[in-house]
Design an enzyme around this catalytic site. Structure first.
Site, PDB file in Angstrom:
ATOM      1  N   ASN A  74      14.843 100.901 -24.760  1.00 24.35           N
ATOM      2  CA  ASN A  74      15.339 100.462 -23.464  1.00 24.35           C
ATOM      3  C   ASN A  74      15.414 101.668 -22.550  1.00 24.35           C
ATOM      4  O   ASN A  74      16.228 102.558 -22.781  1.00 24.35           O
ATOM      5  CB  ASN A  74      16.769  99.923 -23.632  1.00 24.35           C
ATOM      6  CG  ASN A  74      16.863  98.459 -23.325  1.00 24.35           C
ATOM      7  OD1 ASN A  74      16.286  97.975 -22.355  1.00 24.35           O
ATOM      8  ND2 ASN A  74      17.602  97.745 -24.160  1.00 24.35           N
ATOM      9  N   SER A 118      20.260 105.137 -38.097  1.00 24.64           N
ATOM     10  CA  SER A 118      19.338 105.403 -36.994  1.00 24.64           C
ATOM     11  C   SER A 118      18.427 106.547 -37.392  1.00 24.64           C
ATOM     12  O   SER A 118      18.810 107.712 -37.310  1.00 24.64           O
ATOM     13  CB  SER A 118      20.131 105.769 -35.740  1.00 24.64           C
ATOM     14  OG  SER A 118      20.945 104.685 -35.359  1.00 24.64           O
ATOM     15  N   CYS A 137      23.796  99.341 -25.280  1.00 23.62           N
ATOM     16  CA  CYS A 137      25.203  99.661 -25.046  1.00 23.62           C
ATOM     17  C   CYS A 137      25.359 101.013 -24.371  1.00 23.62           C
ATOM     18  O   CYS A 137      24.650 101.945 -24.648  1.00 23.62           O
ATOM     19  CB  CYS A 137      25.951  99.667 -26.371  1.00 23.62           C
ATOM     20  SG  CYS A 137      27.045  98.276 -26.516  1.00 23.62           S
ATOM     21  N   GLY A 169      29.406 105.441 -29.130  1.00 25.04           N
ATOM     22  CA  GLY A 169      30.130 106.236 -30.119  1.00 25.04           C
ATOM     23  C   GLY A 169      29.466 106.290 -31.475  1.00 25.04           C
ATOM     24  O   GLY A 169      28.588 105.502 -31.788  1.00 25.04           O
ATOM     25  N   GLU A 170      29.910 107.257 -32.272  1.00 26.25           N
ATOM     26  CA  GLU A 170      29.419 107.393 -33.645  1.00 26.25           C
ATOM     27  C   GLU A 170      30.552 106.957 -34.577  1.00 26.25           C
ATOM     28  O   GLU A 170      31.548 107.669 -34.727  1.00 26.25           O
ATOM     29  CB  GLU A 170      29.022 108.862 -33.889  1.00 26.25           C
ATOM     30  CG  GLU A 170      28.749 109.224 -35.343  1.00 26.25           C
ATOM     31  CD  GLU A 170      27.837 108.246 -36.066  1.00 26.25           C
ATOM     32  OE1 GLU A 170      26.728 107.981 -35.591  1.00 26.25           O
ATOM     33  OE2 GLU A 170      28.252 107.751 -37.135  1.00 26.25           O
ATOM     34  N   CYS A 197      19.734 108.538 -25.329  1.00 26.03           N
ATOM     35  CA  CYS A 197      20.842 107.575 -25.260  1.00 26.03           C
ATOM     36  C   CYS A 197      21.740 107.821 -24.054  1.00 26.03           C
ATOM     37  O   CYS A 197      22.148 108.948 -23.801  1.00 26.03           O
ATOM     38  CB  CYS A 197      21.656 107.664 -26.553  1.00 26.03           C
ATOM     39  SG  CYS A 197      23.157 106.661 -26.552  1.00 26.03           S
ATOM     40  N   CYS A 232      22.345 112.283 -28.528  1.00 26.84           N
ATOM     41  CA  CYS A 232      20.916 111.997 -28.679  1.00 26.84           C
ATOM     42  C   CYS A 232      20.248 111.994 -27.299  1.00 26.84           C
ATOM     43  O   CYS A 232      20.822 111.503 -26.329  1.00 26.84           O
ATOM     44  CB  CYS A 232      20.724 110.654 -29.365  1.00 26.84           C
ATOM     45  SG  CYS A 232      21.516 110.605 -30.976  1.00 26.84           S
ATOM     46  N   GLU A 287      32.674  99.532 -23.221  1.00 24.88           N
ATOM     47  CA  GLU A 287      32.041  98.234 -23.029  1.00 24.88           C
ATOM     48  C   GLU A 287      31.724  97.554 -24.354  1.00 24.88           C
ATOM     49  O   GLU A 287      31.627  98.191 -25.404  1.00 24.88           O
ATOM     50  CB  GLU A 287      30.777  98.376 -22.192  1.00 24.88           C
ATOM     51  CG  GLU A 287      29.681  99.166 -22.837  1.00 24.88           C
ATOM     52  CD  GLU A 287      28.514  99.386 -21.869  1.00 24.88           C
ATOM     53  OE1 GLU A 287      28.548 100.395 -21.135  1.00 24.88           O
ATOM     54  OE2 GLU A 287      27.591  98.573 -21.859  1.00 24.88           O
ATOM     55  N   CYS A 292      30.162 109.981 -26.647  1.00 22.51           N
ATOM     56  CA  CYS A 292      29.682 110.303 -27.991  1.00 22.51           C
ATOM     57  C   CYS A 292      29.234 111.752 -28.031  1.00 22.51           C
ATOM     58  O   CYS A 292      28.504 112.200 -27.157  1.00 22.51           O
ATOM     59  CB  CYS A 292      28.522 109.377 -28.360  1.00 22.51           C
ATOM     60  SG  CYS A 292      27.888 109.671 -30.027  1.00 22.51           S
ATOM     61  N   CYS A 345      28.615  93.406 -30.141  1.00 17.55           N
ATOM     62  CA  CYS A 345      28.390  94.829 -30.362  1.00 17.55           C
ATOM     63  C   CYS A 345      29.599  95.578 -29.790  1.00 17.55           C
ATOM     64  O   CYS A 345      29.908  95.433 -28.608  1.00 17.55           O
ATOM     65  CB  CYS A 345      27.103  95.227 -29.636  1.00 17.55           C
ATOM     66  SG  CYS A 345      26.757  96.984 -29.679  1.00 17.55           S
TER      67      CYS A 345
HETATM   68  N1  SAH Z   1      26.028 106.078 -32.865  1.00 17.65           N
HETATM   69  C1  SAH Z   1      25.521 105.092 -33.742  1.00 17.65           C
HETATM   70  C2  SAH Z   1      25.797 103.686 -33.270  1.00 17.65           C
HETATM   71  C3  SAH Z   1      25.676 103.430 -31.799  1.00 17.65           C
HETATM   72  S1  SAH Z   1      24.035 103.513 -31.139  1.00 17.65           S
HETATM   73  C4  SAH Z   1      24.032 105.296 -33.968  1.00 17.65           C
HETATM   74  O1  SAH Z   1      23.446 106.117 -33.283  1.00 17.65           O
HETATM   75  O2  SAH Z   1      23.502 104.665 -34.872  1.00 17.65           O
HETATM   76  C5  SAH Z   1      23.331 102.024 -31.796  1.00 17.65           C
HETATM   77  C6  SAH Z   1      21.820 102.016 -31.804  1.00 17.65           C
HETATM   78  O3  SAH Z   1      21.302 101.925 -30.468  1.00 17.65           O
HETATM   79  C7  SAH Z   1      21.221 103.279 -32.410  1.00 17.65           C
HETATM   80  O4  SAH Z   1      20.212 102.969 -33.324  1.00 17.65           O
HETATM   81  C8  SAH Z   1      20.671 103.966 -31.186  1.00 17.65           C
HETATM   82  O5  SAH Z   1      19.658 104.840 -31.532  1.00 17.65           O
HETATM   83  C9  SAH Z   1      20.230 102.813 -30.337  1.00 17.65           C
HETATM   84  N2  SAH Z   1      20.010 103.147 -28.922  1.00 17.65           N
HETATM   85  C10 SAH Z   1      20.687 104.023 -28.158  1.00 17.65           C
HETATM   86  N3  SAH Z   1      20.168 104.056 -26.908  1.00 17.65           N
HETATM   87  C11 SAH Z   1      19.147 103.170 -26.896  1.00 17.65           C
HETATM   88  C12 SAH Z   1      18.216 102.760 -25.904  1.00 17.65           C
HETATM   89  N4  SAH Z   1      18.251 103.256 -24.686  1.00 17.65           N
HETATM   90  N5  SAH Z   1      17.293 101.827 -26.253  1.00 17.65           N
HETATM   91  C13 SAH Z   1      17.264 101.300 -27.503  1.00 17.65           C
HETATM   92  N6  SAH Z   1      18.123 101.655 -28.469  1.00 17.65           N
HETATM   93  C14 SAH Z   1      19.042 102.584 -28.175  1.00 17.65           C
HETATM   94 FE1  SF4 Z   2      23.232 109.043 -30.553  1.00 15.09          FE
HETATM   95 FE2  SF4 Z   2      24.427 106.747 -31.276  1.00 15.09          FE
HETATM   96 FE3  SF4 Z   2      25.818 108.689 -30.022  1.00 15.09          FE
HETATM   97 FE4  SF4 Z   2      23.976 107.344 -28.674  1.00 15.09          FE
HETATM   98  S1  SF4 Z   2      25.836 106.502 -29.533  1.00 15.09           S
HETATM   99  S2  SF4 Z   2      24.307 109.584 -28.654  1.00 15.09           S
HETATM  100  S3  SF4 Z   2      22.442 106.961 -30.254  1.00 15.09           S
HETATM  101  S4  SF4 Z   2      24.864 108.814 -32.014  1.00 15.09           S
END
Ligand code: SAH
Ligand code: SF4
Length: 338
Positions: A287, A211, A330, A156-157, A116, A113, A89, A109, A102
């Protein structure tokens, strides 16, 4: 192969091998990135042989739209199917300063985390550079407007798909490509230390966001299991290295989760950890997602956290979330669909 996966230099080589001059590659790029054609035979000033050559070797369609979701503030979420059926998406946000998208870099991923939605779905594969570019082009076509800002913060990372990320960045930044200014592009990472250091030398003026989400290993490991491999001290060291080499300010992303990382004592600890670094903290109210047990930080705690940073002269903003009504964090549209 997707034509958006090909750099200009590679296209020049390919066409040269078939006896076409260099300027033909530039023309093809113009049709791809300025005119945003959907079929090669839309290229009006090109020899038939060249169009056929491209048709035989490359494809133009990366994504098939599955669901389109528009919210009142203009946020547009698109769920796409890739050629092999995987779902990804992208989210377009209307900001007062322009259109910002975005993009997704991987199917799922592996960083996993705990807060997420994307992290609960194991990575199926990396996206190619062209599949990431197509998210921008398809949205521009849909909007009939240009996209001015790109944030690599979707599923994704990005640093776990490093080669494709760099290829993606160079094509969208190229004035003959999508021509998106490097300073208008932000890549977000969960903190893959060796890649942060490598990225410091990449030479483009692209913004970097880390992050962090916690100032100590106890909290951070609970939220991000990658912290076991790359703990807070090492991430901070890598940021210091990046600041020295790239000489560009770093964004620290910090999601505020109720009673997990939003307490006053934690804010003070964060001040200590960040003191003296040329960083800017982006506080993001969490979120809530069905996959995770966490709650959004209360408004009062958000403001308090913000104040503590501000008073201690850490540059900070508190983001007002966008597209909340359509789950703009996302990965959520996809995980609900699955
Ligand atoms: N994987 C990378 C980039 C994608 S996530 C990273 O983790 O940085 C992009 C951002 O969205 C990250 O800072 C992540 O911690 C945040 N994020 C993920 N799930 C979220 C949620 N449910 N609410 C708010 N931010 C969130
Ligand atoms: Fe963590 Fe970013 Fe992967 Fe979500 S997309 S699991 S926040 S590394």
């Amino acid at each position: 192969m997707l034509i958006y996966d090909v750099t200009k230099e590679e296209l020049i080589e390919f066409l040269k091998a078939h006896d076409f001059k260099k300027y033909r590659a530039e023309q093809v790029w113009h049709w791809l990135y300025k005119q945003k054609i959907t079929a090669f035979n839309e290229m009006l000033n090109m020899p038939k042989e060249l169009i056929e050559l491209l048709e035989q070797n490359y494809s133009l369609q990366a994504l098939e739209l599955v669901i389109k979701h528009k919210s009142q503030d203009g946020t547009l979420k698109c769920l796409y199917s890739l050629h092999d059926g995987h779902l990804i998406e992208s989210v377009l946000m209307r900001q007062h300063y322009g259109n910002s998208i975005c993009v997704t870099t991987q199917v799922g991923c592996n960083i996993g985390c705990s807060f997420c939605a994307s992290g609960q779905l194991k990575k199926k594969r990396d996206l190619t550079a062209g599949e990431i570019i197509a998210q921008i082009i398809d949205t521009e076509r849909e909007l009939k407007e240009r996209i001015n800002y790109v944030v690599v913060m979707g599923i994704g990372e990005p640093f776990d798909n490093y080669e494709n990320l760099l290829r993606f960045l160079s094509i969208i930044n190229d004035p003959k490509g999508l021509s998106i200014g490097a300073r208008h592009i932000t890549v977000s990472t969960s903190g893959i230390v060796p890649k942060i250091k490598e990225y410091a030398h990449m030479g483009m003026q692209v913004n970097l966001a880390i992050s962090l989400h916690a100032p100590n290993n106890e909290i951070r490991t609970k939220l991000m299991k990658i912290n076991q491999a790359y703990p807070v001290e090492e991430v901070i060291d890598a940021i210091r290295y990046y600041l020295k080499v790239a000489n560009r300010r770093v964004t620290i992303e910090y999601i505020l989760i109720d009673e997990v990382n939003d307490m006053e004592s934690v804010a003070k600890e964060l001040v200590t950890v960040l003191r003296g670094l040329n960083v800017y903290v982006n506080l993001i109210p969490y979120n809530e997602v069905i996959e995770a047990p966490y709650k959004r930080s209360k408004m009062e705690s958000q403001l308090k956290f913000y104040d503590i940073l501000k008073k201690n002269r850490i540059q900070v903003t508190l983001r007002k979330e966008q597209g909340h009504d359509i789950n703009a964090a996302c990965g959520q549209l996809r995980s609900q669909h699955l």
